[in-house]
Write a protein that holds these residues in place. Structure first.
Motif, short mmCIF file in Angstrom:
data_model
loop_
_atom_site.label_atom_id
_atom_site.label_comp_id
_atom_site.label_asym_id
_atom_site.label_seq_id
_atom_site.Cartn_x
_atom_site.Cartn_y
_atom_site.Cartn_z
N PRO A 253 0.83 -1.20 0.00
CA PRO A 253 0.00 0.00 0.00
C PRO A 253 0.87 1.26 0.00
N PRO A 254 0.28 2.41 -0.31
CA PRO A 254 1.03 3.65 -0.12
C PRO A 254 1.24 3.85 1.38
N TYR A 255 2.28 4.60 1.72
CA TYR A 255 2.64 4.79 3.13
C TYR A 255 3.44 6.08 3.24
N PRO A 256 3.28 6.85 4.31
CA PRO A 256 4.09 8.07 4.46
C PRO A 256 5.58 7.72 4.32
N LEU A 257 6.28 8.41 3.44
CA LEU A 257 7.66 8.08 3.10
C LEU A 257 8.58 8.04 4.32
N ARG A 258 8.41 8.97 5.26
CA ARG A 258 9.26 9.03 6.46
C ARG A 258 8.61 8.36 7.66
N GLY A 259 7.51 7.66 7.45
CA GLY A 259 6.79 7.02 8.54
C GLY A 259 5.67 7.93 9.07
N TYR A 260 4.90 7.41 9.98
CA TYR A 260 3.74 8.14 10.52
C TYR A 260 4.11 9.30 11.44
N GLY A 261 5.24 9.21 12.12
CA GLY A 261 5.59 10.21 13.13
C GLY A 261 5.59 11.63 12.63
N LYS A 262 6.30 11.89 11.55
CA LYS A 262 6.38 13.27 11.00
C LYS A 262 5.01 13.75 10.55
#
Length: 171
Positions: free
Chosen positions: A75-84
């Motif tokens: 799936p698509p996903y925030p490139l730097r992870g969820y934290g940012k």
């Protein structure tokens, strides 16, 4: 006023994510009169990991959120992870002093850029504009279908509650 986030609450219940590990994020600064930073976010995926760094169990839970996703699809996903992403969302939500649920879908292109944000539910127009702006500025890992980047929606939902109440992010 402080805002607390809980990622995955409704989606977790509806897709079985609640059976996975839970992660937390702490406030960037301690409250006045304390040196301890409070937990501000509860999530079902590690905030500091990219999709590639997720444990296989978390990847499987993420894929399970999509209807027809095969074992080799991503799936698509925030490139730097969820934290940012969640810190940006929290900052915008705190400035708006908003309460209520927002549900959006970000159409992520094959290049990882957000092409469009679909709004399914929002407490008001200001919140819609602010959250859509944050989601549009985020960079994403594109979805992979049969080994090739493909266009796919990244679901995002959050419930905002003010001071001393929990804010729940669904997706």
């Amino acid at each position: 006023m402080r805002i607390t986030l809980v990622l995955g609450a409704l989606l977790a219940l509806s897709t079985g994510l609640a059976h996975g590990q839970e992660y937390t994020m702490k406030a960037e600064e301690a409250q006045t009169g304390s040196h301890l930073k409070r937990n501000t976010t509860r999530l079902h995926f590690p905030p500091d990991k990219t999709y590639a760094e997720l444990p296989e169990a978390d990847k499987a839970r993420m894929r399970a959120m999509y209807e027809a996703m095969g074992p080799n699809d991503e799936p698509p996903y925030p490139l730097r992870g969820y934290g940012k992403l969640l810190r940006s969302i929290s900052t915008a939500g705190g400035a708006l002093q908003v309460e209520g649920v927002i549900e959006m879908g970000v159409i992520v292109g094959t290049d990882g850029r957000a092409n469009e944000v679909k709004v399914y539910r929002s407490p008001d127009a200001r919140t819609t504009t602010a959250m859509a702006s944050v989601l549009m500025l985020e960079k994403y890992k594109p979805a992979v279908c049969d080994g090739k980047p493909c266009v796919q929606e990244f679901p995002f939902a959050m419930e905002f509650n003010l001071e001393n109440q929990q804010l729940k992010t669904y997706r």
